[in-house]
Design a protein around this motif. Structure first.
Motif, short mmCIF file in Angstrom:
data_model
loop_
_atom_site.label_atom_id
_atom_site.label_comp_id
_atom_site.label_asym_id
_atom_site.label_seq_id
_atom_site.Cartn_x
_atom_site.Cartn_y
_atom_site.Cartn_z
N TYR A 158 0.79 -1.23 0.00
CA TYR A 158 0.00 0.00 0.00
C TYR A 158 0.82 1.29 0.00
CZ TYR A 158 -4.07 -2.90 0.88
OH TYR A 158 -5.07 -3.83 0.77
N ILE A 164 -0.04 3.53 -2.65
CA ILE A 164 -1.48 3.72 -2.83
C ILE A 164 -2.04 4.66 -1.77
CG2 ILE A 164 -3.71 2.53 -2.92
CD1 ILE A 164 -2.16 0.02 -3.81
N ASN A 179 -11.14 -2.20 3.27
CA ASN A 179 -10.57 -0.89 3.58
C ASN A 179 -9.58 -1.05 4.72
OD1 ASN A 179 -12.18 0.49 1.62
ND2 ASN A 179 -13.92 0.20 2.98
N HIS A 184 -10.56 2.29 0.03
CA HIS A 184 -9.86 1.95 -1.21
C HIS A 184 -10.64 2.33 -2.47
CE1 HIS A 184 -12.38 -1.69 -0.85
NE2 HIS A 184 -12.31 -1.71 -2.16
N GLU A 185 -11.87 2.75 -2.33
CA GLU A 185 -12.67 3.08 -3.50
C GLU A 185 -12.51 4.53 -3.96
OE1 GLU A 185 -16.60 1.81 -2.54
OE2 GLU A 185 -15.96 -0.26 -2.30
N ASP A 243 -10.65 7.23 -5.85
CA ASP A 243 -9.74 7.10 -6.98
C ASP A 243 -8.54 8.04 -6.97
OD1 ASP A 243 -11.18 5.07 -8.15
OD2 ASP A 243 -12.42 6.42 -9.32
N ASP A 257 -13.32 -2.32 -6.57
CA ASP A 257 -12.60 -1.86 -7.75
C ASP A 257 -11.87 -3.06 -8.37
OD1 ASP A 257 -10.34 -0.99 -9.34
OD2 ASP A 257 -10.71 1.02 -8.54
N ASP A 307 -9.36 -3.27 -10.38
CA ASP A 307 -7.90 -3.13 -10.31
C ASP A 307 -7.39 -3.47 -8.91
OD1 ASP A 307 -7.84 -2.35 -12.97
OD2 ASP A 307 -7.91 -0.21 -12.47
N PHE A 308 -8.12 -3.01 -7.90
CA PHE A 308 -7.74 -3.31 -6.52
C PHE A 308 -7.84 -4.82 -6.27
CE2 PHE A 308 -9.05 -3.95 -2.06
CZ PHE A 308 -7.94 -3.42 -1.43
N GLU A 365 -4.92 -6.57 -7.87
CA GLU A 365 -3.69 -6.32 -7.10
C GLU A 365 -3.65 -7.22 -5.86
OE1 GLU A 365 -0.03 -4.49 -6.30
OE2 GLU A 365 -1.26 -4.32 -8.09
N MET A 366 -4.77 -7.35 -5.18
CA MET A 366 -4.84 -8.21 -3.99
C MET A 366 -4.54 -9.67 -4.38
SD MET A 366 -5.46 -6.27 -1.41
CE MET A 366 -6.14 -7.26 -0.12
#
Length: 172
Positions: free
Chosen positions: A81, A84, A99, A115-116, A118, A158, A160-161, A164-165
């Motif tokens: 993170y 991010i 989150n 995390h939502e 942008d 999301d 993309d999130f 990534e996870m």
């Protein structure tokens, strides 16, 4: 303090020191004391009521520790993170919905990160507590009856999130 099921791996001072070297500052003593006793953990059936009108409450699912399983390891989550979340913050806990609760390195205050949102440069972090002890005091145990007035309005992750996870092995 609310009962927390501690992690089964004890904190080693060398790993704590290594983590502080990675983040570039010393963690607040009250947080170090928590890590020494619990090294992360699982508060079950909990809720924190937030002092703002945008998000009324959050539920903590995991408290991160050092040198533990990858998904809840402080160092792993910091590395994931750090580009991010805003600079100077470390993720110390996960909430329902993926989150985070973040610790501010300069003053030990705790914030909620969604995390939502942008805009990476201007992410709004909602204040939770002035220090880790206050944060722990805010965690309340709840039962199903306590949650009768709570209702999930909307859920969205999301893509993309989520990718990534999965890439980092945090989700299957």
């Amino acid at each position: 303090m609310l009962p927390i099921r501690p992690n089964n791996k004890k904190l080693h001072n060398k790993k704590l020191s290594d983590f502080e070297d990675v983040i570039g500052y010393k963690l607040p003593q009250e947080y170090i004391d928590f890590l020494t006793e619990y090294n992360g953990g699982d508060p079950e059936n909990t809720i924190i009521e937030l002092p703002n009108s945008e998000i009324l409450s959050i539920a903590i699912t995991d408290l991160f520790g050092i040198g533990i399983e990858k998904i809840n390891d402080l160092k792993t989550n910091f590395k994931i993170y750090k580009e991010i979340i805003p600079k100077g913050y470390i993720p110390i806990a996960r909430t329902e919905g993926g989150n985070l609760v973040c610790l501010a390195g300069d003053n030990g205050h705790l914030f909620f990160w969604d995390h939502e949102i942008d805009d990476i440069e201007n992410k709004d972090l909602l204040p939770i507590a002035n220090n880790f002890e206050d944060f722990l005091e805010m965690i309340k145990s709840v039962t199903g009856e306590d949650l009768e007035d709570y209702e999930v309005e909307e859920v969205w992750v999301d893509p993309d999130f989520l990718a990534e996870m999965k890439k980092n092995g945090l989700l299957k």
